[in-house]
Design a protein around this motif. Structure first.
Motif, PDB file in Angstrom:
ATOM      1  N   ALA A  20     -14.137   9.592  13.580  1.00 54.16           N
ATOM      2  CA  ALA A  20     -14.223  10.863  12.852  1.00 54.16           C
ATOM      3  C   ALA A  20     -12.836  11.466  12.653  1.00 54.16           C
ATOM      4  CB  ALA A  20     -15.132  11.831  13.603  1.00 54.16           C
ATOM      5  N   ALA A  21     -11.975  11.365  13.665  1.00 55.08           N
ATOM      6  CA  ALA A  21     -10.614  11.887  13.540  1.00 55.08           C
ATOM      7  C   ALA A  21      -9.835  11.110  12.479  1.00 55.08           C
ATOM      8  CB  ALA A  21      -9.900  11.812  14.891  1.00 55.08           C
ATOM      9  N   PHE A  22      -9.997   9.798  12.458  1.00 56.09           N
ATOM     10  CA  PHE A  22      -9.321   8.969  11.451  1.00 56.09           C
ATOM     11  C   PHE A  22      -9.803   9.322  10.046  1.00 56.09           C
ATOM     12  CE2 PHE A  22      -9.150   5.066   8.890  1.00 56.09           C
ATOM     13  CZ  PHE A  22      -7.784   4.860   8.903  1.00 56.09           C
ATOM     14  N   LEU A  23     -11.112   9.447   9.888  1.00 58.32           N
ATOM     15  CA  LEU A  23     -11.670   9.810   8.583  1.00 58.32           C
ATOM     16  C   LEU A  23     -11.183  11.191   8.154  1.00 58.32           C
ATOM     17  CD1 LEU A  23     -13.562   9.117   6.229  1.00 58.32           C
ATOM     18  CD2 LEU A  23     -15.423  10.122   7.561  1.00 58.32           C
ATOM     19  N   GLY A  24     -11.097  12.119   9.113  1.00 59.68           N
ATOM     20  CA  GLY A  24     -10.595  13.457   8.807  1.00 59.68           C
ATOM     21  C   GLY A  24      -9.144  13.449   8.372  1.00 59.68           C
ATOM     22  N   LEU A  25      -8.310  12.656   9.056  1.00 60.53           N
ATOM     23  CA  LEU A  25      -6.893  12.584   8.679  1.00 60.53           C
ATOM     24  C   LEU A  25      -6.713  11.936   7.316  1.00 60.53           C
ATOM     25  CD1 LEU A  25      -5.213  11.624  12.069  1.00 60.53           C
ATOM     26  CD2 LEU A  25      -4.965  13.754  10.801  1.00 60.53           C
ATOM     27  N   ILE A  26      -7.462  10.882   7.045  1.00 55.06           N
ATOM     28  CA  ILE A  26      -7.375  10.231   5.735  1.00 55.06           C
ATOM     29  C   ILE A  26      -7.845  11.193   4.640  1.00 55.06           C
ATOM     30  CG2 ILE A  26      -8.331   8.360   4.324  1.00 55.06           C
ATOM     31  CD1 ILE A  26      -6.227   7.405   6.259  1.00 55.06           C
ATOM     32  N   SER A  27      -8.925  11.909   4.905  1.00 55.98           N
ATOM     33  CA  SER A  27      -9.435  12.868   3.913  1.00 55.98           C
ATOM     34  C   SER A  27      -8.426  13.976   3.660  1.00 55.98           C
ATOM     35  CB  SER A  27     -10.755  13.466   4.389  1.00 55.98           C
ATOM     36  OG  SER A  27     -11.715  12.454   4.551  1.00 55.98           O
ATOM     37  N   LEU A  28      -7.769  14.428   4.716  1.00 56.61           N
ATOM     38  CA  LEU A  28      -6.730  15.458   4.553  1.00 56.61           C
ATOM     39  C   LEU A  28      -5.575  14.916   3.712  1.00 56.61           C
ATOM     40  CD1 LEU A  28      -5.910  18.327   5.399  1.00 56.61           C
ATOM     41  CD2 LEU A  28      -4.690  17.271   7.315  1.00 56.61           C
ATOM     42  N   VAL A  30      -5.758  12.492   1.445  1.00 53.95           N
ATOM     43  CA  VAL A  30      -6.237  12.367   0.059  1.00 53.95           C
ATOM     44  C   VAL A  30      -6.243  13.731  -0.622  1.00 53.95           C
ATOM     45  CG1 VAL A  30      -8.270  11.826  -1.358  1.00 53.95           C
ATOM     46  CG2 VAL A  30      -7.569  10.256   0.457  1.00 53.95           C
ATOM     47  N   MET A  31      -6.726  14.755   0.096  1.00 55.05           N
ATOM     48  CA  MET A  31      -6.776  16.103  -0.481  1.00 55.05           C
ATOM     49  C   MET A  31      -5.373  16.600  -0.811  1.00 55.05           C
ATOM     50  SD  MET A  31      -8.283  19.620   1.132  1.00 55.05           S
ATOM     51  CE  MET A  31      -6.889  19.899   2.193  1.00 55.05           C
ATOM     52  N   GLN A  32      -4.429  16.419   0.111  1.00 54.78           N
ATOM     53  CA  GLN A  32      -3.069  16.889  -0.129  1.00 54.78           C
ATOM     54  C   GLN A  32      -2.416  16.154  -1.301  1.00 54.78           C
ATOM     55  OE1 GLN A  32      -1.427  19.487   1.220  1.00 54.78           O
ATOM     56  NE2 GLN A  32      -3.363  19.946   2.223  1.00 54.78           N
ATOM     57  N   LEU A  33      -2.585  14.843  -1.339  1.00 52.72           N
ATOM     58  CA  LEU A  33      -2.013  14.081  -2.451  1.00 52.72           C
ATOM     59  C   LEU A  33      -2.631  14.493  -3.780  1.00 52.72           C
ATOM     60  CD1 LEU A  33      -1.741  10.562  -0.829  1.00 52.72           C
ATOM     61  CD2 LEU A  33       0.153  11.989  -1.610  1.00 52.72           C
ATOM     62  N   TRP A  34      -3.944  14.637  -3.802  1.00 53.95           N
ATOM     63  CA  TRP A  34      -4.630  15.041  -5.032  1.00 53.95           C
ATOM     64  C   TRP A  34      -4.140  16.414  -5.487  1.00 53.95           C
ATOM     65  CZ3 TRP A  34      -8.874  12.701  -7.680  1.00 53.95           C
ATOM     66  CH2 TRP A  34      -9.420  13.482  -8.695  1.00 53.95           C
ATOM     67  N   ASN A  35      -4.169  17.366  -4.564  1.00 57.59           N
ATOM     68  CA  ASN A  35      -3.844  18.750  -4.937  1.00 57.59           C
ATOM     69  C   ASN A  35      -2.371  18.950  -5.277  1.00 57.59           C
ATOM     70  OD1 ASN A  35      -6.496  19.512  -4.647  1.00 57.59           O
ATOM     71  ND2 ASN A  35      -6.226  20.249  -2.557  1.00 57.59           N
ATOM     72  N   ALA A  46      -7.986  21.472  -8.403  1.00 58.60           N
ATOM     73  CA  ALA A  46      -7.792  21.108  -7.003  1.00 58.60           C
ATOM     74  C   ALA A  46      -9.149  20.795  -6.365  1.00 58.60           C
ATOM     75  CB  ALA A  46      -7.110  22.250  -6.259  1.00 58.60           C
ATOM     76  N   ILE A  47      -9.137  20.012  -5.289  1.00 58.58           N
ATOM     77  CA  ILE A  47     -10.377  19.634  -4.622  1.00 58.58           C
ATOM     78  C   ILE A  47     -10.370  20.148  -3.182  1.00 58.58           C
ATOM     79  CG2 ILE A  47     -10.721  17.578  -6.028  1.00 58.58           C
ATOM     80  CD1 ILE A  47      -9.676  15.897  -3.678  1.00 58.58           C
ATOM     81  N   THR A  48     -11.566  20.192  -2.597  1.00 56.68           N
ATOM     82  CA  THR A  48     -11.707  20.626  -1.205  1.00 56.68           C
ATOM     83  C   THR A  48     -11.624  19.423  -0.270  1.00 56.68           C
ATOM     84  OG1 THR A  48     -14.108  20.376  -1.181  1.00 56.68           O
ATOM     85  CG2 THR A  48     -13.238  22.498  -1.949  1.00 56.68           C
ATOM     86  N   PHE A  49     -11.617  19.707   1.026  1.00 56.83           N
ATOM     87  CA  PHE A  49     -11.572  18.656   2.040  1.00 56.83           C
ATOM     88  C   PHE A  49     -12.780  17.739   1.912  1.00 56.83           C
ATOM     89  CE2 PHE A  49     -12.931  17.199   6.242  1.00 56.83           C
ATOM     90  CZ  PHE A  49     -11.801  16.505   6.649  1.00 56.83           C
ATOM     91  N   TRP A  50     -13.958  18.293   1.708  1.00 58.50           N
ATOM     92  CA  TRP A  50     -15.180  17.486   1.636  1.00 58.50           C
ATOM     93  C   TRP A  50     -15.226  16.642   0.370  1.00 58.50           C
ATOM     94  CZ3 TRP A  50     -17.020  17.029   6.175  1.00 58.50           C
ATOM     95  CH2 TRP A  50     -16.905  18.066   7.085  1.00 58.50           C
ATOM     96  N   GLN A  51     -14.689  17.167  -0.708  1.00 59.19           N
ATOM     97  CA  GLN A  51     -14.597  16.377  -1.925  1.00 59.19           C
ATOM     98  C   GLN A  51     -13.623  15.214  -1.739  1.00 59.19           C
ATOM     99  OE1 GLN A  51     -13.493  19.568  -4.550  1.00 59.19           O
ATOM    100  NE2 GLN A  51     -15.558  19.694  -5.436  1.00 59.19           N
ATOM    101  N   ALA A  52     -12.527  15.470  -1.026  1.00 60.71           N
ATOM    102  CA  ALA A  52     -11.562  14.400  -0.745  1.00 60.71           C
ATOM    103  C   ALA A  52     -12.203  13.324   0.125  1.00 60.71           C
ATOM    104  CB  ALA A  52     -10.329  14.974  -0.056  1.00 60.71           C
ATOM    105  N   MET A  53     -13.017  13.730   1.102  1.00 62.04           N
ATOM    106  CA  MET A  53     -13.706  12.755   1.939  1.00 62.04           C
ATOM    107  C   MET A  53     -14.679  11.931   1.100  1.00 62.04           C
ATOM    108  SD  MET A  53     -15.919  13.277   5.451  1.00 62.04           S
ATOM    109  CE  MET A  53     -14.559  14.013   6.329  1.00 62.04           C
ATOM    110  N   GLY A  54     -15.370  12.579   0.184  1.00 62.29           N
ATOM    111  CA  GLY A  54     -16.289  11.877  -0.705  1.00 62.29           C
ATOM    112  C   GLY A  54     -15.568  10.880  -1.598  1.00 62.29           C
TER     113      GLY A  54
END
Length: 134
Positions: A20-28, A30-35, A46-54
């Protein structure tokens, strides 16, 4: 040193938390790069954290979860069979030439990198048997 966190019963708690921590860091990431990149480049919102995880999970489903297979990336099973059949039909001289060409291509600029540990099929092919009969 004992690896207490990966032994019973701790591994049933530690491994999901680490995943879960790895998935959270990767999602963060992705979100930062996207935004920080895409709104300026492609004029998207811009996208949210949950959208980045998706987006990350969807890309893993569509494009795969990593490099699978054997030592050199696996490849399609039908290609491996075809290559083994081709190798069986070569004479010993052709095999040596093939190994040298393959080594040059696979190790170009990287050193040998485990080349010696690749297992070549050592079966006698029809050509080798025909030459022995002559």
């Amino acid at each position: 040193m004992k690896r207490i966190f990966f032994e019973r019963p701790y591994r049933f708690v530690t491994i999901p938390i680490m995943a879960a921590a790895f998935l959270g860091l990767i999602s963060l990431a992705v979100m930062q790069l996207w935004n920080n990149l895409l709104p300026q480049i492609l004029h998207v919102s811009a996208i949210t954290f949950w959208q980045a995880m998706g987006i990350f999970v969807l890309s893993k489903i569509l494009f795969g979860f990593g490099r699978g297979g054997g030592r050199f990336g696996g490849g399609a099973p039908w290609m491996n069979k075809r290559m083994v059949e081709r190798f069986k039909n070569m004479t010993p001289e052709e095999r040596m030439r093939f190994k040298e060409r393959f080594k040059d291509q696979m190790c170009r600029g990287r050193g040998r990198g485990g080349w010696d540990q690749y297992e070549w099929p050592e079966t006698e092919g029809p050509r080798a048997k025909d030459e022995q009969a002559d």
